[in-house]
Design an enzyme around this catalytic site. Sequence first.
Site, mmCIF file in Angstrom:
data_model
loop_
_atom_site.group_PDB
_atom_site.id
_atom_site.type_symbol
_atom_site.label_atom_id
_atom_site.label_comp_id
_atom_site.label_asym_id
_atom_site.label_seq_id
_atom_site.Cartn_x
_atom_site.Cartn_y
_atom_site.Cartn_z
ATOM 1 N N GLY A 65 0.078 -2.602 11.365
ATOM 2 C CA GLY A 65 -0.069 -3.915 10.730
ATOM 3 C C GLY A 65 1.292 -4.581 10.657
ATOM 4 O O GLY A 65 2.153 -4.346 11.509
ATOM 5 N N CYS A 66 1.510 -5.400 9.640
ATOM 6 C CA CYS A 66 2.790 -6.099 9.487
ATOM 7 C C CYS A 66 3.936 -5.092 9.494
ATOM 8 O O CYS A 66 3.943 -4.135 8.715
ATOM 9 C CB CYS A 66 2.789 -6.900 8.181
ATOM 10 S SG CYS A 66 4.371 -7.706 7.839
#
Length: 169
Positions: free
Chosen positions: A9-10
Amino acid sequence: MKEIYLAGGCFWGTEHFFKQIDGVTETEVGFANGETEAPTYKEVYTDQTGYAETVRIRYDEQRADLEFLLQMFFKAIDPTSLNRQGHDEGTRYRTGVYYTSEADLPVIRKVFAEQQAQLAEPIVVEVEPLRNFYPADEYHQDYLDKNPDGYCHLPVELFAFARQARMQR
């Protein structure tokens, strides 16, 4: 030192999580396994380049081996969520394990099988050889150290958990 590239993810939170783990000696955020050369954050953000936000992790396998790091990785992701982690959505936020040595595959497969046995839904985390990796701009490196109140999709408690986790010998 060994290295592995993990997309969770981020990359701000993923990097910060792994930096807390004893045995991780270096991290760098960037973009992996895409189609263009030297992409910018702005280009990757369009989801048109094929890149995943990824963290390059160098580690001392005497203190944190690949099996342990992958077990920790599964604590920081939802492995059944495709192209989404937390509130972040798009192919750039997909999860992935990108390896540089075929010798890592048996360990990767073992951990994935153990994790899948605990889940009702299929794991959608990519497992591929690393094709390319481009570091993100300095602004993105160690982002949560520079911006302690900055956005992160991971709960703060997870960072404390990572600081205390130790590989079983």
